[in-house]
Design a protein around this motif. Sequence first.
Motif, mmCIF file in Angstrom:
data_model
loop_
_atom_site.group_PDB
_atom_site.id
_atom_site.type_symbol
_atom_site.label_atom_id
_atom_site.label_comp_id
_atom_site.label_asym_id
_atom_site.label_seq_id
_atom_site.Cartn_x
_atom_site.Cartn_y
_atom_site.Cartn_z
ATOM 1 N N TYR A 110 -46.413 57.215 -42.329
ATOM 2 C CA TYR A 110 -46.724 56.003 -41.578
ATOM 3 C C TYR A 110 -48.219 55.713 -41.675
ATOM 4 O O TYR A 110 -49.039 56.639 -41.793
ATOM 5 C CB TYR A 110 -46.388 56.140 -40.088
ATOM 6 C CG TYR A 110 -44.940 56.404 -39.760
ATOM 7 C CD1 TYR A 110 -44.055 55.352 -39.528
ATOM 8 C CD2 TYR A 110 -44.461 57.708 -39.636
ATOM 9 C CE1 TYR A 110 -42.738 55.582 -39.195
ATOM 10 C CE2 TYR A 110 -43.137 57.955 -39.307
ATOM 11 C CZ TYR A 110 -42.281 56.885 -39.090
ATOM 12 O OH TYR A 110 -40.967 57.127 -38.766
ATOM 13 N N GLU A 112 -51.010 53.825 -39.122
ATOM 14 C CA GLU A 112 -51.100 53.433 -37.718
ATOM 15 C C GLU A 112 -52.356 52.603 -37.516
ATOM 16 O O GLU A 112 -53.452 53.007 -37.932
ATOM 17 C CB GLU A 112 -51.130 54.674 -36.830
ATOM 18 C CG GLU A 112 -51.197 54.390 -35.339
ATOM 19 C CD GLU A 112 -51.108 55.668 -34.504
ATOM 20 O OE1 GLU A 112 -50.172 56.449 -34.731
ATOM 21 O OE2 GLU A 112 -51.998 55.890 -33.658
ATOM 22 N N ARG A 241 -47.242 51.664 -35.501
ATOM 23 C CA ARG A 241 -47.064 52.352 -36.775
ATOM 24 C C ARG A 241 -46.097 51.551 -37.637
ATOM 25 O O ARG A 241 -45.160 50.953 -37.134
ATOM 26 C CB ARG A 241 -46.493 53.757 -36.563
ATOM 27 C CG ARG A 241 -47.430 54.716 -35.864
ATOM 28 C CD ARG A 241 -46.753 56.065 -35.658
ATOM 29 N NE ARG A 241 -47.635 57.003 -34.986
ATOM 30 C CZ ARG A 241 -47.292 58.246 -34.659
ATOM 31 N NH1 ARG A 241 -46.068 58.685 -34.924
ATOM 32 N NH2 ARG A 241 -48.161 59.035 -34.058
ATOM 33 N N LYS A 242 -46.319 51.608 -38.928
ATOM 34 C CA LYS A 242 -45.388 51.006 -39.869
ATOM 35 C C LYS A 242 -45.114 52.009 -40.992
ATOM 36 O O LYS A 242 -46.017 52.703 -41.464
ATOM 37 C CB LYS A 242 -45.946 49.698 -40.427
ATOM 38 C CG LYS A 242 -45.985 48.577 -39.383
ATOM 39 C CD LYS A 242 -46.381 47.255 -39.978
ATOM 40 C CE LYS A 242 -46.433 46.161 -38.903
ATOM 41 N NZ LYS A 242 -45.088 45.776 -38.457
ATOM 42 N N LEU A 243 -43.857 52.051 -41.385
ATOM 43 C CA LEU A 243 -43.424 53.024 -42.390
ATOM 44 C C LEU A 243 -43.958 52.646 -43.763
ATOM 45 O O LEU A 243 -43.815 51.499 -44.202
ATOM 46 C CB LEU A 243 -41.895 53.093 -42.390
ATOM 47 C CG LEU A 243 -41.246 54.156 -43.264
ATOM 48 C CD1 LEU A 243 -41.707 55.552 -42.859
ATOM 49 C CD2 LEU A 243 -39.722 54.056 -43.159
ATOM 50 N N TYR A 244 -44.566 53.626 -44.438
ATOM 51 C CA TYR A 244 -45.129 53.392 -45.767
ATOM 52 C C TYR A 244 -44.275 54.022 -46.864
ATOM 53 O O TYR A 244 -44.201 53.500 -47.976
ATOM 54 C CB TYR A 244 -46.552 53.952 -45.828
ATOM 55 C CG TYR A 244 -47.282 53.632 -47.100
ATOM 56 C CD1 TYR A 244 -47.930 52.408 -47.261
ATOM 57 C CD2 TYR A 244 -47.330 54.538 -48.158
ATOM 58 C CE1 TYR A 244 -48.596 52.096 -48.432
ATOM 59 C CE2 TYR A 244 -47.994 54.237 -49.338
ATOM 60 C CZ TYR A 244 -48.626 53.020 -49.474
ATOM 61 O OH TYR A 244 -49.287 52.716 -50.636
#
Length: 334
Positions: A110, A112, A241-244
């Motif tokens: 993630y 952030e 948070r975003k999933l990478y």
Amino acid sequence: MADVKEERSNEPTYNPFTQQELPACKPLLVPKLVVITFMFIGTLFIPLGAICLQASSEVVEYTQRYDDLCVQGTSNADRETNLQALNGAGTNCQVSFQVTEKMKAPVFIYYELHNFYQNHRRYVKSRSDEQIRGDATGAMSSCEPKVYTGGEAKLEVSPCGLIAWSFFNDTYSLAMNGQNLPFTDKGIAWSSDRKEKFGNQPTLNFNDIPEYRGGGSISGPLNENEHFIVWMRTSALPTFRKLYGKIEQDVEAGSTITVDIDNRYNTYKFDGKKKLVLSTASWLGGKNDFLGIAYLTVGSICFIFGLVFLGLLCKYPRELGDVTLLSWNKAQKE
């Protein structure tokens, strides 16, 4: 008479529903029922809270802030100046994670962000869903103020809008114990977004202007760029948070994961922070103790109230309908 008949014709048809005559349950809150209810909620919620906390404790998570490490400067203003001097090229830096507990696959990567308000009304509205679905005639007025490129040409931008314009553009490459650690970015976006909300049209005039504070280049069809699809689903809080990506192999305890970062996203302008997160997941999701603590708190309070009411009921018993112990009745007799 005609007016009376017309007035009556507007009345609803008589039935138990319109006249609110349906059977209804009206429980009488006698002391025994209150005690049973509180004890039941406490008995149910306390084990649930313990189970949720156990699931959260099984998640292995490592977090590393890097925005202050990747650009030289004593303040965010200095770092922003140094980053902008590179004309969008960004800086390269490296962070390491010392893994002390085994991380079972899949391991989620993630990024952030802090102090980034994706929930701002003007920001959320600045997009064209018709355009990103591939409708060439879709309205673009909702994309203000990012509809056209700068300069005299005033060319339309696709995808337009502030959300697309501020697309996160830091990139990462991972190594474990000196060896390349592959990860995938397939399947990180919602399948409904990929199939229904984003079309296969290419970008238009999007990568030509390097003046935006964030905003990465986009290539290929939109529905194949899952990083972009994840970014377009806005977050409700300023810290998110975003999933990478996902590491699809176990990471053994004692391993060292090294991440090479291409740092380009300008969080220094709004006093933001950037962090990189490696985390596993349980059946309940990521690491979050809030749900377990909430269940334990509510369950404990209900259980205590149940015991208190049970004690009062045993000390001051009264038959149903006996009002001799009510204070107002005593005051009347006195």
